[in-house]
Design a protein around this motif. Structure first.
Motif, short mmCIF file in Angstrom:
data_model
loop_
_atom_site.label_atom_id
_atom_site.label_comp_id
_atom_site.label_asym_id
_atom_site.label_seq_id
_atom_site.Cartn_x
_atom_site.Cartn_y
_atom_site.Cartn_z
N TRP A 130 0.84 -1.21 0.00
CA TRP A 130 0.00 0.00 0.00
C TRP A 130 0.87 1.26 0.00
O TRP A 130 0.65 2.18 -0.80
CB TRP A 130 -0.92 -0.01 1.22
CG TRP A 130 -1.86 1.16 1.28
CD1 TRP A 130 -1.57 2.43 1.69
CD2 TRP A 130 -3.24 1.16 0.91
NE1 TRP A 130 -2.68 3.23 1.60
CE2 TRP A 130 -3.72 2.48 1.12
CE3 TRP A 130 -4.11 0.19 0.43
CZ2 TRP A 130 -5.05 2.84 0.86
CZ3 TRP A 130 -5.43 0.54 0.16
CH2 TRP A 130 -5.88 1.85 0.38
N GLY A 258 -4.57 2.79 9.66
CA GLY A 258 -5.48 3.32 8.65
C GLY A 258 -5.31 2.60 7.32
O GLY A 258 -6.29 2.24 6.65
N HIS A 259 -4.06 2.36 6.94
CA HIS A 259 -3.79 1.62 5.71
C HIS A 259 -4.26 0.17 5.83
O HIS A 259 -4.83 -0.39 4.89
CB HIS A 259 -2.30 1.66 5.39
CG HIS A 259 -1.80 3.03 5.07
ND1 HIS A 259 -0.46 3.36 5.03
CD2 HIS A 259 -2.46 4.19 4.76
CE1 HIS A 259 -0.33 4.63 4.72
NE2 HIS A 259 -1.52 5.15 4.56
N ALA A 262 -7.99 0.00 5.50
CA ALA A 262 -8.40 0.17 4.10
C ALA A 262 -8.23 -1.12 3.33
O ALA A 262 -9.07 -1.48 2.49
CB ALA A 262 -7.60 1.30 3.46
N LEU A 263 -7.15 -1.85 3.60
CA LEU A 263 -6.93 -3.14 2.95
C LEU A 263 -8.00 -4.15 3.36
O LEU A 263 -8.49 -4.93 2.53
CB LEU A 263 -5.54 -3.67 3.29
CG LEU A 263 -4.38 -3.04 2.52
CD1 LEU A 263 -3.06 -3.36 3.22
CD2 LEU A 263 -4.36 -3.54 1.08
N LYS A 265 -11.04 -3.53 4.14
CA LYS A 265 -12.26 -3.21 3.39
C LYS A 265 -12.20 -3.75 1.97
O LYS A 265 -13.19 -4.27 1.44
CB LYS A 265 -12.48 -1.70 3.38
CG LYS A 265 -12.92 -1.12 4.72
CD LYS A 265 -13.19 0.38 4.61
CE LYS A 265 -13.64 0.95 5.94
NZ LYS A 265 -13.89 2.42 5.86
N LEU A 266 -11.03 -3.62 1.34
CA LEU A 266 -10.88 -4.14 -0.02
C LEU A 266 -10.99 -5.67 -0.05
O LEU A 266 -11.57 -6.24 -0.98
CB LEU A 266 -9.55 -3.69 -0.61
CG LEU A 266 -9.42 -2.20 -0.93
CD1 LEU A 266 -8.01 -1.89 -1.41
CD2 LEU A 266 -10.43 -1.78 -1.98
#
Length: 305
Positions: A130, A258-259, A262-263, A265-266
């Motif tokens: 990321w 945070g990163h 986000a991963l 969620k993907l």
């Protein structure tokens, strides 16, 4: 409880399975019952003492930076999680055990759509990819991008780059080519068959290096990048290769929940796949280290307590 620890630096034989007391969570911490940790190549350098100037260890040291598991107890001041919650995160060691305490702010909710143990493949490798893609290169639709090194980090990067609309070229050996293609690479270059320079018909806009190459091998990557292009490395130093027509950066991944979130969620959206090659009992960690050092590890390997 069982914990895989080193009491001194050395080869894989220094990894011991010890019986240690189960820890209790302090203020702001949770106790996690570990579903899995995963092997990362950086642990070889830590175990051998090669990284002691950067990451000094307090011996005896419990290995394991990636953790996925279930919250067993909650310390004072923690409101984000409760007992029974599935969590994932990156720790400064300790996850190669049956239980580990972790600061609650280092954890996020684990993906709901994959086995909990598989989530342990995500934190270090996924966040490295990321940050390489989104912080160190400005990749846009249609750009030609070369991913050199399609291990776990590279495989996450391939998927993220595909979402940006890039034309992704990836290096892979015969054993991993089909997996890399399935994850979205537009073209596969067999690095075992010919030099990269002979395989590319034109330069790329961005080159991501996730392979353990030497400085001289890194220098050989420069002609593969068009003038004005970018070289990003997560392994060998490359800043010395920068010039008027090349941006070159080497970075070390930092812990960023945070990163990671986000991963997650993907992953739950089906947009990123977590590729796991094998799962092995935690007690086999010394063998995993030996297999990694001799090139026999088939890919991302989970260790299950």
């Amino acid at each position: 409880m069982k914990a895989m620890r080193i009491h001194r630096y050395g080869d894989a034989s220094v990894i011991r399975q010890d019986d240690v007391p189960r820890p209790a969570p302090g203020d702001g911490q949770v106790l996690v019952r570990v579903a899995a940790t995963s092997f990362n190549p950086s642990e070889i350098g830590m175990r051998r003492g090669w990284l002691r100037s950067v990451f000094p260890l307090d011996l005896p040291y419990t290995l394991g930076g990636d953790v996925a598991g279930v919250v067993a107890e909650v310390g004072a001041g923690v409101s984000a999680f409760a007992a029974g919650d599935r969590v994932v995160g990156r720790l400064d060691g300790g996850a190669a055990a049956e239980y580990v305490t972790a600061a609650a702010d280092l954890l996020v909710a684990a993906p709901a759509t994959i086995p909990l143990a598989h989530a342990a493949a995500l934190p270090i490798a996924g966040v490295t990819a990321w940050q390489a893609v989104f912080e160190h290169a400005d990749v846009g639709p249609g750009q030609r991008v070369l991913v050199n090194g399609s291990g776990t980090v590279g495989r996450f990067a391939i998927q993220l780059l595909g979402r940006l609309g890039a034309h992704v070229i990836a290096t892979a050996g015969p054993r991993g080519a089909e997996t890399v293609r399935r994850l979205g690479a537009d073209r596969i270059v067999d690095y075992t068959a010919a030099p990269l320079a002979d395989a590319l018909d034109e330069p790329v806009d961005v080159l991501f290096n996730f392979a353990a190459v030497t400085p001289s091998q890194a220098a050989e990557l420069v002609p593969l990048i068009r003038p004005g292009g970018v070289l990003v490395s997560a392994t060998v130093e490359v800043e010395q290769l920068a010039g008027p027509h090349l941006t070159a950066v080497r970075f070390v991944v930092r812990n960023d929940t945070g990163h990671l979130a986000a991963l997650v969620k993907l992953v739950d959206a089906g947009a990123v796949r977590v590729d796991v090659a094998e799962s092995r009992p935690l007690a086999e960690l010394p063998s995993v280290h030996r297999d990694a050092e001799t090139g026999r590890l088939p890919g991302k390997t989970l260790l299950i307590p």
